[in-house]
Each structure stands twice: as structure tokens, then as C-alpha cells.
Motif scaffolding. Structure first.
Motif, short mmCIF file in Angstrom:
data_model
loop_
_atom_site.label_atom_id
_atom_site.label_comp_id
_atom_site.label_asym_id
_atom_site.label_seq_id
_atom_site.Cartn_x
_atom_site.Cartn_y
_atom_site.Cartn_z
N THR A 83 0.83 -1.20 0.00
CA THR A 83 0.00 0.00 0.00
C THR A 83 0.86 1.25 0.00
OG1 THR A 83 -1.81 -1.12 1.15
CG2 THR A 83 -1.75 1.28 1.30
N ILE A 84 1.93 1.25 0.79
CA ILE A 84 2.84 2.39 0.85
C ILE A 84 3.44 2.66 -0.53
CG2 ILE A 84 4.94 3.32 1.89
CD1 ILE A 84 2.53 2.99 3.80
N ARG A 85 3.76 1.60 -1.25
CA ARG A 85 4.38 1.77 -2.57
C ARG A 85 3.40 2.38 -3.58
NH1 ARG A 85 6.95 -3.14 -1.08
NH2 ARG A 85 5.48 -4.43 -2.27
N LYS A 86 2.09 2.22 -3.32
CA LYS A 86 1.09 2.83 -4.21
C LYS A 86 0.99 4.34 -3.99
CE LYS A 86 -2.04 -1.18 -4.47
NZ LYS A 86 -3.41 -1.64 -4.14
N GLY A 87 1.32 4.81 -2.80
CA GLY A 87 1.23 6.22 -2.48
C GLY A 87 1.81 6.48 -1.11
N ALA A 88 2.41 7.65 -0.94
CA ALA A 88 3.13 7.95 0.32
C ALA A 88 2.14 8.22 1.44
CB ALA A 88 4.06 9.14 0.11
N SER A 89 1.61 7.16 2.01
CA SER A 89 0.64 7.26 3.08
C SER A 89 0.99 6.25 4.16
CB SER A 89 -0.77 6.97 2.55
OG SER A 89 -1.71 6.90 3.59
N SER A 90 0.96 6.67 5.42
CA SER A 90 1.21 5.72 6.51
C SER A 90 -0.03 4.86 6.73
CB SER A 90 1.58 6.47 7.80
OG SER A 90 0.61 7.44 8.11
N VAL A 91 0.19 3.64 7.20
CA VAL A 91 -0.90 2.68 7.38
C VAL A 91 -0.96 2.25 8.84
CG1 VAL A 91 -1.81 0.42 6.74
CG2 VAL A 91 -0.69 1.84 5.02
N PHE A 92 -2.15 2.40 9.44
CA PHE A 92 -2.41 1.92 10.79
C PHE A 92 -3.34 0.72 10.69
CE2 PHE A 92 -0.77 5.98 11.75
CZ PHE A 92 -0.44 6.04 13.10
N TYR A 93 -2.81 -0.47 10.94
CA TYR A 93 -3.59 -1.71 10.84
C TYR A 93 -3.94 -2.15 12.25
CZ TYR A 93 -5.01 -6.20 8.82
OH TYR A 93 -5.73 -7.29 8.39
N ILE A 94 -5.22 -2.01 12.63
CA ILE A 94 -5.67 -2.31 14.00
C ILE A 94 -6.50 -3.58 13.96
CG2 ILE A 94 -6.80 -1.42 16.05
CD1 ILE A 94 -4.37 0.24 14.97
N ASN A 95 -5.98 -4.64 14.54
CA ASN A 95 -6.61 -5.95 14.42
C ASN A 95 -7.24 -6.42 15.73
OD1 ASN A 95 -7.27 -8.27 12.90
ND2 ASN A 95 -5.56 -9.39 13.79
N SER A 96 -8.31 -7.20 15.59
CA SER A 96 -8.95 -7.82 16.75
C SER A 96 -8.02 -8.83 17.41
CB SER A 96 -10.23 -8.55 16.32
OG SER A 96 -11.20 -7.66 15.85
N VAL A 97 -8.31 -9.09 18.67
CA VAL A 97 -7.61 -10.16 19.38
C VAL A 97 -8.66 -10.96 20.13
CG1 VAL A 97 -7.19 -8.87 21.53
CG2 VAL A 97 -5.59 -10.65 20.82
N GLY A 98 -8.37 -12.24 20.36
CA GLY A 98 -9.34 -13.11 21.04
C GLY A 98 -9.74 -14.25 20.14
N ALA A 99 -10.69 -15.04 20.61
CA ALA A 99 -11.16 -16.18 19.81
C ALA A 99 -12.67 -16.29 19.92
CB ALA A 99 -10.50 -17.48 20.28
N ASN A 100 -13.29 -16.58 18.80
CA ASN A 100 -14.73 -16.82 18.75
C ASN A 100 -14.97 -18.12 17.99
OD1 ASN A 100 -15.55 -14.45 20.15
ND2 ASN A 100 -15.14 -13.25 18.32
N ASP A 101 -15.45 -19.13 18.70
CA ASP A 101 -15.62 -20.47 18.15
C ASP A 101 -14.28 -20.97 17.61
OD1 ASP A 101 -18.23 -20.08 18.90
OD2 ASP A 101 -19.03 -19.95 16.88
N SER A 102 -14.20 -21.33 16.34
CA SER A 102 -12.96 -21.90 15.82
C SER A 102 -11.96 -20.83 15.38
CB SER A 102 -13.26 -22.82 14.63
OG SER A 102 -13.88 -22.09 13.58
N LEU A 103 -12.40 -19.59 15.24
CA LEU A 103 -11.54 -18.53 14.74
C LEU A 103 -10.75 -17.88 15.88
CD1 LEU A 103 -13.79 -16.69 12.13
CD2 LEU A 103 -12.18 -18.57 11.78
N ILE A 104 -9.47 -17.69 15.63
CA ILE A 104 -8.58 -17.04 16.59
C ILE A 104 -8.08 -15.75 15.96
CG2 ILE A 104 -6.44 -17.26 17.92
CD1 ILE A 104 -6.83 -20.36 17.60
N PHE A 105 -8.11 -14.67 16.71
CA PHE A 105 -7.63 -13.38 16.24
C PHE A 105 -6.39 -13.02 17.05
CE2 PHE A 105 -12.14 -13.72 15.49
CZ PHE A 105 -12.27 -13.34 14.16
N ASP A 106 -5.31 -12.76 16.35
CA ASP A 106 -4.00 -12.68 17.00
C ASP A 106 -3.57 -11.29 17.41
OD1 ASP A 106 -3.92 -12.66 14.02
OD2 ASP A 106 -1.84 -12.07 14.33
#
Length: 546
Positions: A203-226
Motif C-alpha cells: 500500500t505504501i508503494r502505491k502512495g506515500a501514506s502511513s498505514v495503521f492496521y488495527i486488528n482484533s484479538v481473542g477467539a470466537n468459536d474456531s476462529l482465533i484473532f491474534d
């Protein structure tokens, strides 16, 4: 601009608990001088809500909770929060997956999700209408765009045969975005953090913009969020990373001469953390506090017991040895030593008398035939009944102990060792089970080395070994990786050097026991192709040898 990450563990449908956590983290962000705090995708209701979205009351609670946040959030900080909203366009699906930015008690900006994944474990087009517009908002002099999870994964999705007609990030960059916020509920699989970082840098290479990637954490049923929320500055440098597999908070201004950090990766360390988190959240979010399992003296049950202790504490884990006439002395001594090493409660329930009674009752109906898999499975089903009986009496959750290699080939017994509430290692190949056990023992013996070093056996007939029925696990797992993960045909796998007879046997076994997996408990997902919602195969079919 100082932006805070609110990496929280949302509980599905716990609106009160989720919104109070959002306020708590927002107050912390305001105290530390952040201009804006970002929370994960659907953080207000939890992800994935699935068919709860069919209930009007659930959708209304999203709106009511958003209004509650407007009244209770600190006025000096902008808060980006994920929630479900009604689609007001009058056409398409009735709902949208939305990020709203609240500031000074008002909703100052909203962005709907554009790309709705339908591959693997995802089914978002079932519920949501995609956004028809990408737009920016200006805050504290910065032009900000929001790309909700999949909206950033446009490039990667092409590898999954999901060819999207729109590139949301490119549109945001064309509009002049200086910061891209990526609120996400991105499920874990091995090495996923490397893939996310690569996407942010692309994404940075497409345009000079900083990226803030905010991800979930925890687990719901079989899915785990890291978790593993990251910030990549306009030079493509990783300048901030949140903790993995736990809630976290940070404040970052990528234009404030931040130092680059290195991404550290530990394959079996992240697998262990993922399974511990997945187990803990499944138990607690389902209302349990204690677990138990059958401890055979084998490596699979030993690993599950060790993970359970890490997740819940030794005082909340109980193991049972259930020997029959075929159990070796080592199975009892090894399972007892394991319990002592882990500090868990341990009991023995001999099943020989029960097994004899079953054989006597069935003898007139078995017609004098030689003992075979029918008698073997009776032993497993006696054990399953005992474990479920204890569960009902004490409100303790049964953990199953089968691995992915066994689930794939049917080397497991319905209503026997498959009876339980959660398949903790059902996405770990047998070779990975051995490797993870050795990893756990890296600083000293936790799982007895006697268990790790002895040949695997179900001990359901005299001198039984797994390799009596299956090829060596390094060969078996190699074939399974190619067939299940890489989707190669039998001919293609044979061309890699595997023995044709062995390949054909394994491919037929995988297809023949599809019905068993359909009745298995949820499997904690740690690969990019686990048994469960991410792999949907018909049970009633001709065995097409792909």
C-alpha cells in the motif's frame, strides 16, 4: 498526528461489556495525548456475528450502543469504532459493516466496508451490502481514509479466486489520503503477520501514506484473532507493533521520527499462543471454567493437557486414564507422570468390566466373527460415554485430543474419542504435534520424554501401532498438505515422488470419512485451510478422486 490502537477482545453480543471497554481504552488514549483512537472491525458487537444479524433486536442494539458511546466517550479524542448499521439506500442487503468516527459527542464520519469476502471462513455477502463510495475525512489537518479489513486485501484476494472489481485503497490514495486506517477482524493462521506487513508495505508503494492496521484479538468459536496491530510509516518501515494474542494499547505518530523495528517470528511460539488463547476464550465465552480429557499416555492427549494448563491453570484441568486389556503399563505410568508434571488432578477408571459386558451383550449379534474395528470402537465409545457423564455431572467441558492427520483419514471414533466440546489440536498435523511438544519442552521436561519418544498407538488391539494402518506420519502429512492445503490431484501428488498406491489410499480415506468430520466438535483454526467452515465438502457423493 498521534493515533492510538485499541486492540481489544470483543465478546459477540456483549454490547455492554464491549462498549465499556471502548470507553476505557478511549479514556486512556485521551490521557496519553492521542488525537484519534481506532478499534477493530465490528468491535461493538463482536466478529463474526453470523446469523445473529437476522434478529432486528441485535441490529438495534448496535445503534443504541453507538448512541451510548456518543454520550460517554471523552470529548477531546476522536474514536473510530466498528459496528453494524442499517442500509439506508433502499436497495440491496439491509445491513452494512461500518466504521463510525465519534468526536465531541457527534458522529463526524462513517465509512462502509466495500469488499465483502466469501471465501474460506468468510460469508459477509450473506448479510451486508458493499459500500458504493470511498471517501476521506480531514481531522487535525490530516486527510484520512478508512479501509475496513478486506478493503486492504484486494491484492491478496486475487490468490483466492476472489477477483474484486474495485481497489478501495487505490481510490483513497487517489483522493489524497495521507493516513490509511485499517480496522480489522483478521483471523489468525500461521505466518499471517508476515502477510499483513507485506500488504501494508505494498500500500505504501502505491502512495506515500502511513498505514495503521488495527486488528482484533481473542477467539470466537474456531476462529482465533491474534492482534499484532501494526503501523507502517510513509517509507514502508514497521515502526510500531502491538502484542500478539493479548489485548494491547499504544500511541504512535509515524511522522515523529519513529525508529524502525524488526518483525520477530517464532513459528511454534505463535502456534502455542494461538491454541492457548483459542482454548481459553472458547471455554470462558461458552460459560465454562473447567475442562477434562482422557489421558492415554499418548502424545496428542499430553499436548492438549499441557495447553489446557497454560490456558486455564492446573486447578481447572482434570485428566482420566481409562485402561482396557490392551493398554500398556507405560500408558498408565506416562499419563500419571504427565499429571504430576502439570500439577493436574488425575484419576483412573478401568473400562475392562464394561468392555466385557458390551462384548457379552453383542456376542449373539456378532455371529462369531473375528474381532475387528467394531470391538476397537466399543472401547473408545465407552471412554467417550464416561467423559460425557463426568461433564454432565460437574459442568466441565470435555476436550477432544485428535489431530488433523487423524481427522483427515478417519483414524478416530465417532461418539468415542471424538466426543467433546472442542477439538484443540484438530488443525495440527501429527508431525506438528511432535514439534510443538518438543518446543514446549525447550526449557525442561513438561511433557514426559517417554511420551514423545514412543511409537504412536491407539492401543485398541494387541501390539497395535498407528503405522499398521497408516503410512509413516512424515509421508502421510506430506500427502495431506498437498491434497488439503495445496489442492493438488492424486496424479499431481504422485508426480512429486510419492508412491501411487499410498497416495490413492490416503485420498480415498479423506473422502470416505467426510461424514465423521461433519459431526466433530469445533476445531481451533491455525492453518489457512482447517476442517470446519473453511472447508465445505458434500458428504453424500461419489468418491471423486481429484
Amino acid at each position: 498526528m498521534k493515533i492510538a490502537a485499541g486492540q481489544i477482545n470483543s465478546v459477540i453480543a456483549d454490547f455492554e461489556g464491549n462498549r465499556e471497554k471502548i470507553v476505557e481504552y478511549s479514556l486512556r488514549g485521551a490521557k496519553e495525548g492521542a488525537d484519534l483512537i481506532v478499534f477493530p472491525e465490528l468491535s461493538l458487537c463482536g466478529y463474526p456475528p453470523m446469523d445473529l444479524l437476522d434478529y432486528n433486536s441485535f441490529v438495534e442494539e448496535n445503534t443504541l450502543s453507538l448512541r451510548w458511546l456518543q454520550r460517554h466517550l471523552p470529548a477531546e479524542i476522536a474514536v473510530a469504532v466498528g459496528h453494524v448499521s442499517l442500509n439506508s439506500s433502499g436497495t440491496g442487503k439491509k445491513l452494512r459493516n461500518v466504521i463510525s468516527v465519534i468526536y465531541g459527542g457527534e458522529v463526524i464520519f462513517t465509512q462502509d466496508k466495500t469488499l465483502l469476502p466469501t471465501y474460506d471462513v468468510f460469508d459477509e455477502t450473506r448479510y451486508f451490502e458493499p459500500s458504493s463510495e470511498r471517501k476521506l475525512f480531514t481531522f487535525r489537518g490530516e486527510k484520512i481514509g478508512i479501509a475496513i479489513c478486506e478493503d486492504l486485501w484486494w491484492e491478496s484476494a486475487r490468490d483466492t479466486d476472489s477477483v474484486y472489481p474495485i481497489d478501495p485503497v487505490m481510490e483513497l490514495l487517489d483522493l489524497g489520503a495521507e493516513i490509511i486506517l485499517v480496522p480489522s477482524a483478521s483471523p489468525f493462521h500461521k505466518s499471517k503477520i508476515k502477510k499483513r506487513l507485506a500488504l501494508c508495505r505494498k500500500t505504501i508503494r502505491k502512495g506515500a501514506s502511513s498505514v495503521f492496521y488495527i486488528n482484533s484479538v481473542g477467539a470466537n468459536d474456531s476462529l482465533i484473532f491474534d492482534g499484532n496491530s501494526i503501523v507502517v510509516d510513509r517509507k514502508g518501515r514497521l515502526v510500531k507493533k502491538a502484542a500478539d494474542f493479548e489485548e494491547d494499547f499504544f500511541v504512535c505518530d509515524p511522522d515523529d521520527s519513529c525508529n524502525e523495528i524488526e518483525l520477530e517470528y517464532d513459528k511454534y511460539g505463535e502456534i502455542e499462543k494461538a491454541l492457548v488463547l483459542g482454548l481459553r476464550d472458547y471455554v470462558h465465552k461458552c460459560g465454562f471454567s473447567r475442562v477434562h480429557l482422557g489421558s492415554s499416555g499418548g502424545i496428542d492427549s499430553a499436548l492438549v493437557a499441557a495447553l489446557a494448563v497454560k490456558a486455564l491453570g492446573a486447578e481447572n484441568v482434570k485428566t482420566f486414564a481409562m485402561p482396557s486389556r490392551y493398554s500398556s503399563d507405560g500408558s498408565l505410568t506416562d499419563s500419571k507422570k504427565l499429571a504430576e508434571n502439570l500439577g493436574v488432578s488425575y484419576d483412573v477408571i478401568a473400562i475392562e468390566d464394561m468392555f466385557t459386558s458390551f462384548l457379552g451383550a453383542l456376542e449373539p449379534h456378532f455371529g462369531g466373527r473375528e474381532m475387528d474395528v467394531a470391538e476397537e470402537n466399543i472401547q473408545a465409545r465407552i471412554r467417550g460415554t464416561l467423559m460425557m457423564g463426568y461433564s454432565n455431572k460437574w459442568g466441565s467441558l470435555v476436550l477432544t485430543t485428535g489431530n488433523k492427520s487423524e481427522l483427515a483419514t478417519g483414524y478416530c471414533t465417532l461418539y468415542g474419542d471424538m466426543a467433546g466440546g472442542l477439538a484443540v489440536i484438530g488443525d495440527l498435523l501429527k508431525t506438528e504435534v511432535f514439534d510443538l511438544c518438543r518446543y514446549i519442552n525447550r526449557d525442561g521436561e513438561i511433557i514426559p520424554w517417554e511420551i514423545i519418544n514412543k511409537p504412536p498407538s491407539a492401543e485398541l488391539r494387541p501390539d497395535q501401532k498407528d503405522e499398521d494402518s497408516l503410512p509413516p506420519y512424515d509421508v502421510l502429512d506430506g500427502i495431506l498438505v498437498e491434497y488439503l492445503m495445496n489442492h493438488r490431484t492424486a496424479d499431481e501428488i504422485e508426480a512429486l515422488g510419492y508412491e501411487p498406491e499410498t497416495v490413492e489410499k490416503i485420498v480415498k480415506l479423506v473422502g470416505r470419512v467426510e461424514y465423521k468430520r461433519g459431526q466433530a466438535p469445533p476445531v481451533l483454526r491455525i492453518s489457512d485451510k482447517a476442517f470446519g467452515t473453511g472447508r465445505r465438502m458434500p458428504v453424500a457423493r461419489k468418491l471423486y478422486e481429484v
